[in-house]
Design an enzyme around this catalytic site. Structure first.
Site, mmCIF file in Angstrom:
data_model
loop_
_atom_site.group_PDB
_atom_site.id
_atom_site.type_symbol
_atom_site.label_atom_id
_atom_site.label_comp_id
_atom_site.label_asym_id
_atom_site.label_seq_id
_atom_site.Cartn_x
_atom_site.Cartn_y
_atom_site.Cartn_z
ATOM 1 N N GLU A 31 16.927 11.868 -3.857
ATOM 2 C CA GLU A 31 17.251 10.498 -3.482
ATOM 3 C C GLU A 31 18.546 10.417 -2.679
ATOM 4 O O GLU A 31 18.631 9.693 -1.691
ATOM 5 C CB GLU A 31 17.335 9.608 -4.729
ATOM 6 N N TYR B 185 19.522 0.708 -5.858
ATOM 7 C CA TYR B 185 18.280 1.352 -5.425
ATOM 8 C C TYR B 185 18.107 2.721 -6.087
ATOM 9 O O TYR B 185 17.051 3.036 -6.650
ATOM 10 C CB TYR B 185 18.231 1.514 -3.899
ATOM 11 N N ASP C 61 14.363 -0.429 -0.819
ATOM 12 C CA ASP C 61 14.951 0.280 0.313
ATOM 13 C C ASP C 61 14.408 -0.353 1.588
ATOM 14 O O ASP C 61 13.696 -1.358 1.543
ATOM 15 C CB ASP C 61 14.665 1.784 0.237
#
Length: 349
Positions: A33, A116, A134
């Protein structure tokens, strides 16, 4: 037609096989991520593989030096992410006894992990019902539901957050979150989305109202700053001049060459410019232009000019930020991409 069912059905047929999708290990998911933030999967995948090979556990990451992390990160941009990752790995060792947390509430307290990323890690590793938001998700929701609030406004963020969270209820979070992000990445793309073969076309607000090219709406960005970096390359007896960039500016803590920054494109034969060069490298110094580059950052355009130095003398006691290091040692240091590209093109060959 059920929006969530169609998204998940599409995902199961069209999803890309990516290594972080085959694990619930929060550490591995965190690696992916952070590396993929503002980075295309194709560009980020080799970095993910490289980081996981060097640091297979959060402990091995926490034991790394900043230079080791930045060297592996070299070329990926947004170097603060790499520094934050090192800090986070140390946090996990100290606060969570080396076990990477899987709860949103604990993840959000770690450095470099925002809403997020915390939602992504907690939903993928723990099926916690936290909706991700996102760029891909903003785009899908704005187009399908006709949300015209700017995605980067306070009101817009609230509207999208509430909508996204309402949609994940009664879904399997790990699948649904991946599905809607993948749908935005592959199907509902920013430019030239595949509307003609889209399973959501019949109820899509943007398609029906000819607003595919309009949505999502984003407030105008800040003015882009232009800068001129004039680098001086001094090589003598297998040594090269270098300096480490200071905190508070682009590429902090990375290594580049001695630099004179100017407010506009310099005339390198102009008296004031030559005086600045002589003040650093001696009155008999000669400079030869080698290469010009234009380097684009999010809010900056950096025009880079490289000069070769000849007949230079430098007082290291006066210019303490400049060092002379062996060429082979210099290549092992972490550099901004514009410097590593120059090294590969002009120094290694």
């Amino acid at each position: 037609m059920n929006f969530q069912n169609e998204i998940v059905k599409w995902y199961k047929i069209n999803k890309r096989e990516l290594p972080w999708r085959n694990t619930t290990d929060a550490y591995v998911i965190w690696l992916s991520e952070i590396i993929l933030q503002q980075t295309r999967v194709e560009q980020g995948l080799p970095y993910f593989n490289k980081f996981l090979a060097h640091f297979p556990t959060v402990k091995s990451f926490a034991d790394a030096t900043e230079n080791q992390v930045l060297k592996l990160w070299q070329g990926l941009g947004y170097y603060s992410r790499g520094r934050n990752m090192l800090f986070t790995a140390k946090q996990v060792m100290e606060i969570h006894n080396g076990i990477f947390p899987i709860q949103y509430e604990k993840l959000i307290q770690l450095k470099g992990i925002g809403e997020y990323t915390a939602a992504a890690i907690s939903s993928f590793s723990n099926n916690q019902s936290k909706a991700v938001l996102d760029g891909n998700v903003f785009r899908v929701l704005a187009r399908y539901f006709g949300v015209e609030e700017p995605i980067n406004s306070t009101t817009g963020k609230k509207v999208f957050s509430e909508l996204a969270q309402s949609l994940i209820e009664n879904q399997k979070p790990s699948v649904y979150n991946q599905a809607i992000m993948e749908f935005g990445a592959l199907q509902c793309k920013p430019k030239s989305p595949a509307c003609n073969i889209c399973p959501l076309q019949i109820n899509c607000y943007a398609f029906k109202h000819h607003k595919v090219d309009v949505l999502p709406i984003k407030l105008r960005k800040l003015k882009v700053r232009e800068r001129w970096f004039n680098y001086f390359v001094g090589i003598e007896n297998d040594h090269i001049l270098t300096k480490q960039r200071k905190p508070g500016d682009v590429w902090q803590h990375l290594y580049d060459f001695p630099l004179i920054e100017t407010d506009e494109k310099p005339d390198f034969e102009e008296k004031s410019f030559i005086e600045k060069v002589k003040n650093t490298f001696g009155k008999n110094v000669q400079i030869t232009p080698i290469l010009q580059k234009k380097h684009l950052l999010t809010h900056q355009i950096i025009y880079v000019q490289f000069f070769a130095l000849d007949n230079y003398i430098i007082n290291f006691n006066l210019h303490t930020d400049i060092k002379s290091v062996l060429l082979e040692d210099f290549e092992d240091l972490p550099h901004p991409k514009v410097i590593s590209d120059f090294i590969n093109l002009y120094i290694k060959n």
